[in-house]
Design an enzyme around this catalytic site. Structure first.
Site, short mmCIF file in Angstrom:
data_model
loop_
_atom_site.label_atom_id
_atom_site.label_comp_id
_atom_site.label_asym_id
_atom_site.label_seq_id
_atom_site.Cartn_x
_atom_site.Cartn_y
_atom_site.Cartn_z
N GLU A 170 2.96 3.91 -5.75
CA GLU A 170 1.83 4.96 -6.36
C GLU A 170 2.55 6.22 -6.71
OE1 GLU A 170 -1.34 5.16 -3.79
OE2 GLU A 170 -1.74 3.05 -3.77
N GLU A 368 -1.52 -4.03 -3.20
CA GLU A 368 -2.50 -3.78 -2.12
C GLU A 368 -3.83 -3.95 -2.66
OE1 GLU A 368 -1.96 0.15 -0.67
OE2 GLU A 368 0.44 -0.07 -0.87
C1 NOJ Z 1 -2.48 3.06 -0.76
C2 NOJ Z 1 -1.00 3.31 -0.04
O1 NOJ Z 1 0.10 2.91 -0.72
C3 NOJ Z 1 -1.04 3.04 1.49
O2 NOJ Z 1 0.13 3.79 2.08
C4 NOJ Z 1 -2.16 3.68 1.99
O3 NOJ Z 1 -2.29 3.46 3.40
C5 NOJ Z 1 -3.49 2.72 1.29
N1 NOJ Z 1 -3.55 3.12 -0.03
C6 NOJ Z 1 -4.85 3.12 2.06
O4 NOJ Z 1 -5.15 4.50 1.46
#
Ligand code: NOJ
Length: 459
Positions: A170, A368
């Site tokens: 990200e 994710e």
């Molecule tokens: C994206 C992130 O990569 C992760 O670290 C985070 O905990 C989750 N989203 C939830 O917000």
């Protein structure tokens, strides 16, 4: 009821589809003494930056509990486990390798392989060494060389055993939450810096890709947080387009070799002239990746400002999209997760389809997907039906995209266990395992039982 839904979903998932869970170093590891300092350690020390005052220790005390956590993964029956390496654990800011840190990840990787689980390694999940931040972090013009050294160390040590690599996680969040605003570390709050940091993150990705290829690493790629930007009103088309361009197209354009679009350069001219762009780096960034990870949680809706106060989701704010024209607002709808994020699985299908068009012929993975809910531990159990429904809905949405021809090959639930949700602290629980802060016990929620059942049926 849920059982029949699980069976119906499982029947849609191809046998060779990769099912996994994901975590990130700073969010779970603890043991900050065993590594150098990172920007998140520095950020967490400032009162108010993290809502509940959480700091790196103990998090989930994962470094000391790694064997037990590996056994949990084995019991879940996942095909893959996505974790991130803490840069300051293997290479504290002085750029000297730290053998103990490398040893920890060797134990983790070997432990996964012994249990028949594919290691999926993310190189950068936001914990930059403090010493590198001191020289500008992602704004330093040589930062890609530092990242390349780090990539080299990881490839030398782990390329023989890691199944898939993500250079960055990200980068939009690193650039716009960390540099354009002060929501995340390092908390610069300078809009112009967001654009440059975003570009330099991608140049580091390009440099790391070359290293991974030299080492013949398996499946190098990157994980982006992409999502559908929805508007039902023509009057805010320009605003939606700008948000889409910073959130999604900027990264995909660079990867596809289209460079930075003229429209974006024009719309951001009040902040930057983009003179940091380097043609040789653009070429590096555009070298083919073997997979693209999509981290997806919620759509973005844009409404006219004249529509009265709409509710924006947490973290959805125009300050994260410098240059957006006036006249619009961020909106979101019910139902929502505990983060305030709208639950709308159909937009995941759309995101996958759109991404496959924008970056064709690259296998996609959901790197994710998950949700925070207000879990209640009652008599040793957590009946998180809302999370079970979230997973069922979103996994079906992935299969819908697959049915419509999108080459999507895997899905990682975020997260294996409750952990430090960055600036939100420990109170927002994303795990399919509950972590009891009193004694670090890991307790499977109903969602873990559901995920286990899906993995079992997929064998
Ligand atoms: C994206 C992130 O990569 C992760 O670290 C985070 O905990 C989750 N989203 C939830 O917000």
């Amino acid at each position: 009821m849920t059982d029949s839904k699980i069976a119906a979903l499982a029947a849609r998932i191809p046998e060779d589809f990769d099912l996994g869970v994901a975590t990130a170093s700073w969010q779970i590891e603890g043991d900050s003494k065993g590594r150098g300092s990172s920007i998140w350690d520095d950020f967490a020390k400032v009162p108010g930056n993290i809502k509940d005052g959480s700091v790196a220790d103990p998090a989930c005390d994962h470094v000391n509990r790694v064997e037990g956590d590996l056994d949990i993964l084995k019991d879940l029956g996942v095909d893959s486990y996505r974790f991130s390496v803490s840069w300051p654990r293997v290479m504290p800011g002085n750029n000297q390798p730290n053998p103990e840190g490398i040893g920890f990840y060797n134990r983790l990787i070997d432990g996964l392989l012994e249990r028949g689980i594919k290691p999926v390694l993310t190189m950068y999940h936001w914990d930059m060494p403090s010493e590198l931040q001191a020289i500008g972090g992602w704004l330093n013009k040589d930062i890609h060389k530092h990242f390349q050294n780090y990539a080299n160390l990881l490839a030398e040590n782990f390329a023989d055993r890691v199944g898939m690599w993500a250079t960055l996680n990200e980068p939009w969040v690193s650039a716009y939450l960390g540099y354009a605003t002060k929501l995340h570390a390092p908390g610069l709050g300078n809009p112009a810096a967001g654009f440059e940091a975003g570009y330099r993150l991608m140049s580091a990705h390009g440099a790391a890709m070359s290293v991974l290829r030299e080492h013949k690493a398996n499946m190098p790629g990157i994980a982006l947080n992409l999502t559908e930007v929805i508007t039902e009103d023509e009057r805010v088309r320009a605003q939606a387009d700008h948000v889409d361009s910073l959130q999604n197209r900027f990264w995909l354009d660079l990867l596809a070799g289209r460079g930075v679009s003229e429209a974006l350069i024009e719309r951001t001219s009040q902040f930057t002239d983009w003179s940091f762009i380097d043609q040789a780096q653009l070429k590096d960034i555009a070298q083919p990746i073997d997979w693209l990870g999509i981290n997806y949680y919620t759509p973005i809706r844009i409404a006219p400002a004249s529509e009265g106060d709409q509710k924006a989701a947490l973290g959805q704010d125009f300050s994260l999209y410098p240059g957006v024209p006036e006249g619009a607002q961020m909106a979101s709808r019910e139902p929502r997760t505990e983060m305030g994020w709208e639950i709308f699985p159909a937009s995941l299908t759309e995101t996958l389809k759109q991404t496959a068009e924008r970056l064709p012929n690259i296998p996609l993975y959901l790197s994710e997907n998950g949700a925070a809910f207000d879990d209640q531990l009652v008599d040793g159990e957590i009946h998180d039906q809302d999370r079970v429904d979230f997973y069922l809905g979103h996994l079906n949405a992935v299969m819908d995209a697959k049915d419509q021809g999108v080459d999507v090959r895997g899905y990682f639930a975020w997260s294996l266990m409750d952990n430090i949700e960055w600036a939100e602290g420990l109170e927002k629980r994303f795990g399919i395992y509950y972590v009891d802060p009193k004694n670090q016990a890991r307790i499977p929620k109903d969602s873990a039982k559901m995920f286990k059942e899906i993995c079992k049926r997929n064998k």
